[in-house]
Design a protein around this motif. Structure first.
Motif, PDB file in Angstrom:
ATOM      1  N   THR A 158       0.641  46.112  17.289  1.00 46.63           N
ATOM      2  CA  THR A 158       1.180  46.234  15.928  1.00 46.63           C
ATOM      3  C   THR A 158       0.995  44.982  15.088  1.00 46.63           C
ATOM      4  O   THR A 158       1.372  44.966  13.917  1.00 46.63           O
ATOM      5  N   GLY A 159       0.448  43.915  15.691  1.00 44.82           N
ATOM      6  CA  GLY A 159       0.127  42.733  14.895  1.00 44.82           C
ATOM      7  C   GLY A 159       1.339  41.974  14.406  1.00 44.82           C
ATOM      8  O   GLY A 159       2.379  41.919  15.075  1.00 44.82           O
ATOM      9  N   SER A 160       1.190  41.388  13.232  1.00 40.54           N
ATOM     10  CA  SER A 160       2.256  40.551  12.698  1.00 40.54           C
ATOM     11  C   SER A 160       2.411  40.823  11.207  1.00 40.54           C
ATOM     12  O   SER A 160       1.596  41.529  10.617  1.00 40.54           O
ATOM     13  N   HIS A 161       3.444  40.285  10.627  1.00 39.37           N
ATOM     14  CA  HIS A 161       3.615  40.416   9.177  1.00 39.37           C
ATOM     15  C   HIS A 161       3.909  39.030   8.591  1.00 39.37           C
ATOM     16  O   HIS A 161       4.463  38.162   9.275  1.00 39.37           O
ATOM     17  N   PRO A 162       3.535  38.833   7.338  1.00 41.12           N
ATOM     18  CA  PRO A 162       3.769  37.526   6.725  1.00 41.12           C
ATOM     19  C   PRO A 162       5.261  37.254   6.623  1.00 41.12           C
ATOM     20  O   PRO A 162       6.039  38.144   6.290  1.00 41.12           O
ATOM     21  N   PHE A 163       5.632  36.034   6.941  1.00 35.78           N
ATOM     22  CA  PHE A 163       7.025  35.618   6.794  1.00 35.78           C
ATOM     23  C   PHE A 163       7.220  35.138   5.354  1.00 35.78           C
ATOM     24  O   PHE A 163       6.473  34.301   4.873  1.00 35.78           O
ATOM     25  N   VAL A 164       8.196  35.698   4.694  1.00 34.74           N
ATOM     26  CA  VAL A 164       8.508  35.273   3.326  1.00 34.74           C
ATOM     27  C   VAL A 164       9.873  34.598   3.348  1.00 34.74           C
ATOM     28  O   VAL A 164      10.884  35.242   3.581  1.00 34.74           O
ATOM     29  N   PRO A 165       9.902  33.282   3.158  1.00 35.63           N
ATOM     30  CA  PRO A 165      11.171  32.547   3.288  1.00 35.63           C
ATOM     31  C   PRO A 165      12.096  32.850   2.113  1.00 35.63           C
ATOM     32  O   PRO A 165      11.627  33.154   1.013  1.00 35.63           O
ATOM     33  N   PRO A 166      13.388  32.783   2.336  1.00 39.03           N
ATOM     34  CA  PRO A 166      14.316  32.999   1.234  1.00 39.03           C
ATOM     35  C   PRO A 166      14.330  31.769   0.326  1.00 39.03           C
ATOM     36  O   PRO A 166      14.715  30.692   0.767  1.00 39.03           O
ATOM     37  N   ILE A 167      13.825  31.926  -0.890  1.00 37.25           N
ATOM     38  CA  ILE A 167      13.828  30.815  -1.849  1.00 37.25           C
ATOM     39  C   ILE A 167      14.451  31.348  -3.138  1.00 37.25           C
ATOM     40  O   ILE A 167      14.121  32.456  -3.572  1.00 37.25           O
ATOM     41  N   GLU A 168      15.325  30.558  -3.712  1.00 34.36           N
ATOM     42  CA  GLU A 168      15.998  30.978  -4.942  1.00 34.36           C
ATOM     43  C   GLU A 168      14.975  31.338  -6.025  1.00 34.36           C
ATOM     44  O   GLU A 168      14.031  30.588  -6.264  1.00 34.36           O
ATOM     45  N   GLY A 169      15.141  32.478  -6.618  1.00 33.16           N
ATOM     46  CA  GLY A 169      14.274  32.881  -7.726  1.00 33.16           C
ATOM     47  C   GLY A 169      12.968  33.543  -7.310  1.00 33.16           C
ATOM     48  O   GLY A 169      12.181  33.954  -8.163  1.00 33.16           O
ATOM     49  N   LEU A 170      12.729  33.654  -6.006  1.00 32.95           N
ATOM     50  CA  LEU A 170      11.455  34.210  -5.530  1.00 32.95           C
ATOM     51  C   LEU A 170      11.269  35.655  -6.008  1.00 32.95           C
ATOM     52  O   LEU A 170      10.167  36.061  -6.378  1.00 32.95           O
ATOM     53  N   ASP A 171      12.360  36.409  -6.024  1.00 33.90           N
ATOM     54  CA  ASP A 171      12.271  37.805  -6.455  1.00 33.90           C
ATOM     55  C   ASP A 171      11.876  37.935  -7.925  1.00 33.90           C
ATOM     56  O   ASP A 171      11.346  38.956  -8.341  1.00 33.90           O
ATOM     57  N   GLY A 172      12.129  36.879  -8.678  1.00 27.14           N
ATOM     58  CA  GLY A 172      11.797  36.920 -10.102  1.00 27.14           C
ATOM     59  C   GLY A 172      10.362  36.518 -10.399  1.00 27.14           C
ATOM     60  O   GLY A 172       9.943  36.510 -11.556  1.00 27.14           O
TER      61      GLY A 172
END
Lengths: 409, 141
Positions: free
Chosen positions: A105-119
């Motif tokens: 199944t491989g891997s997935h990119p890790f997206v770190p929690p950073i303030e404002g990233l969703d914006g």
């Protein structure tokens, strides 16, 4: 015999070829979350660079599935494994029975929690063909790109797009580029080479917060950007095995036959952890050659043959803007270092064997070094002065050379 | 299948195999035009030190690490012969990392090159027919 393979990359292809080397008859089903024909994941940066195309980046020919009698289910995700009933449930509710199952199944990119990233409006990762196509669609000659991560993925991305955009900036918490494979000297040489192509580095700092198209770094400086690429690392996709009750460490736990702790379920590739023979540590070695060989061994074992995957080492061959580097093994031990301009060589020995090496610039015949590591060749049996000079078979005994060059390999 | 084997004790270190190899892969039909004033990039290479010399080229392994490691699928075994599709190769050099014999090398174009046993040419490989002392042979073992 019914084989089911979850995944469609190097480990899955290795498994198909491994099974078929033993069993020409069994039914093989490949379930692929992505809708594409099997393609080489590391080639996505070469695709953006124009050094390959959609056709050439196919990892196997168009006839691969039919040649190997594989039922290919593209665009379908496995959602559950029932190890007692020996079935895999797909996202459309279909239920596939198996006698032997491979989880690749491989891997997935890790997206770190950073303030404002969703914006952040234009945000990408860089691990799949779809990622690369999504990024490409955002690029214009005026685009300013910010890449989070100066590892293999981030820097290959930078190389792939540098000539197509207005600017590329790379931010990393580490104090040097490619910290997982290069030492400080080598990293400085590589960084200099990449900087020549307009890429700017902001090392030893991270992004504190995003305000729309502005990144505020931990040193309080600001970077304006149009497109953000998050390339800080990947995480193995272990959930299916974990939910089914299989053992999971950093990745799916497998033995030398690539079997998980669940009966008739095997795993291979980036979702697994393997034993690095140069350190004795279990780690996720997310490398294409390893994935293929592990998948192949799994396939042979699933089909009733016997093949061990027991000589895993970290290894990388990579280049940036024509500057090549090959690295393998680990760097804890006695060092032998030579530097001449852009050519850099480091050999690391310990316990009477070669533990690791790093070659920058001149990489010819590096595999002779790799073989010394993988075979744990006692250095007392070779002329180590010749090995230090360059990789060469002259360093071996006449008898060993006769074996290598005078008999079938 | 027939492969190239080396009889180290017969090797004179004359490097003719390298020239015959470069000529055979030049696409030209005149050896002088193919080689004169040109830096050759043969797929077979002589190693030499003091009185010892021998030729090294692809072993066409039955478990080819280069093929298994190739990230593009450009290297493949065709009836036992390890062949390279240079159009597909991107020059990542993972095969150079993997080959235990150092028998895969970068070509002048950046993509890799290797011995393919002169399959396009047919018959015995050019290095073998050109060797004056049978230090390289083409046979079943």
């Amino acid at each position: 015999m019914k084989y089911v393979i979850i995944g469609n990359s190097a480990a899955a292809v290795g498994c198909v070829e491994g099974i078929r080397s033993v069993d020409r008859e069994g039914e093989i089903t490949v379930v692929s979350r992505e809708g594409h024909h099997t393609y080489s994941r590391p080639l996505i940066s070469y695709l953006l660079l124009g050094k390959t195309d959609r056709e050439k980046m196919k990892y196997r020919p168009d006839s691969f599935y039919s040649d190997n009698g594989v039922r290919f289910l593209p665009g379908r995700a496995a959602v559950e494994i029932d190890p007692a009933g020996k079935t895999v449930t797909l996202d459309d509710g279909a239920c596939l029975p198996y006698d032997k199952l491979l989880v690749a199944t491989g891997s997935h990119p890790f997206v770190p929690p950073i303030e404002g990233l969703d914006g952040v409006e234009n945000r990408c990762t860089f691990s799949s063909l779809d990622d690369a196509l999504a990024l490409e669609a955002l690029l214009t000659p005026q685009t300013r790109v910010l890449i989070l991560g100066a590892g293999l993925i981030g820097l290959k991305c930078a190389e792939g797009i540098a000539a197509r955009v207005a600017s590329v900036s790379v931010v990393d918490m580490a104090g040097r580029v490619l910290p997982s494979i290069l030492d400080e000297t080598a990293a400085a040489l590589v960084q200099k080479q990449i900087e020549k192509h307009g890429v700017r580095f902001f090392l030893s700092r991270s992004v504190e917060r995003f305000c729309g198209g502005t990144a505020v770094l931990t040193d309080k400086t600001q970077q304006d950007f149009d497109v953000l690429v998050v390339a800080v690392g990947v995480r193995p996709n272990v959930e299916l095995v974990q939910k089914a009750g299989g053992a999971v460490g950093r990745g799916v736990t497998v033995d030398e036959r690539c079997a998980t702790t669940l009966p008739d379920i095997y795993a291979a590739g980036d979702c697994t952890e393997s034993l690095d023979i140069t350190t004795g540590e279990r780690k996720v070695l997310a490398l294409l050659p390893g994935a293929y060989m592990q998948g192949e061994a799994a396939g042979v074992n699933m089909a009733g043959g016997e093949k061990l995957y027991d000589r895993a080492i970290p290894m990388n061959a990579i280049g940036f803007f024509g500057y090549h580097m090959i690295t393998a093994g680990s760097y804890d031990g006695e060092e032998y270092v030579v530097q001449k301009g852009a050519d850099y060589k480091k050999l690391v020995t310990g316990d009477g064997v070669l533990k690791g090496y790093l070659l920058l610039g001149s990489v010819e015949r590096a595999g002779i070094y790799t073989a010394l590591i993988r075979n744990r060749t006692p250095l007392a049996s070779v002329d180590f002065d010749l090995i230090k000079e360059k990789p060469q078979l002259m360093a071996f005994s006449k008898t060993e050379r006769l074996r290598q060059l005078g008999s079938r390999r | 299948m027939k492969r190239i084997y080396v009889n180290e004790k017969w090797c004179l270190g004359c490097h003719l195999c390298e020239y015959y190899c470069a000529f055979a892969n030049s696409g030209k039909d005149d050896m002088v035009k193919a080689l004169k004033n040109i830096t050759i990039h043969p797929r077979i290479r002589i190693e030499e030190k003091n009185a010892v010399s021998f030729a090294v080229s692809c072993r066409h392994c039955t478990e080819p690490l280069c093929v298994k490691s190739c990230i593009t699928g450009a290297l493949k075994a065709v009836d036992g012969v390890i062949e390279i599709d240079q159009g597909k190769c991107v020059g990542c050099y993972t095969c150079i990392l993997a080959c235990p014999y150092g028998a895969v090398s970068p070509s002048p174009d950046g993509v890799i090159q290797k011995c393919e046993l002169c399959v396009q040419r047919g018959g015995s490989p050019a290095c073998v027919t050109g060797c004056p002392n049978q230090a390289i042979v083409f046979e079943e073992r």
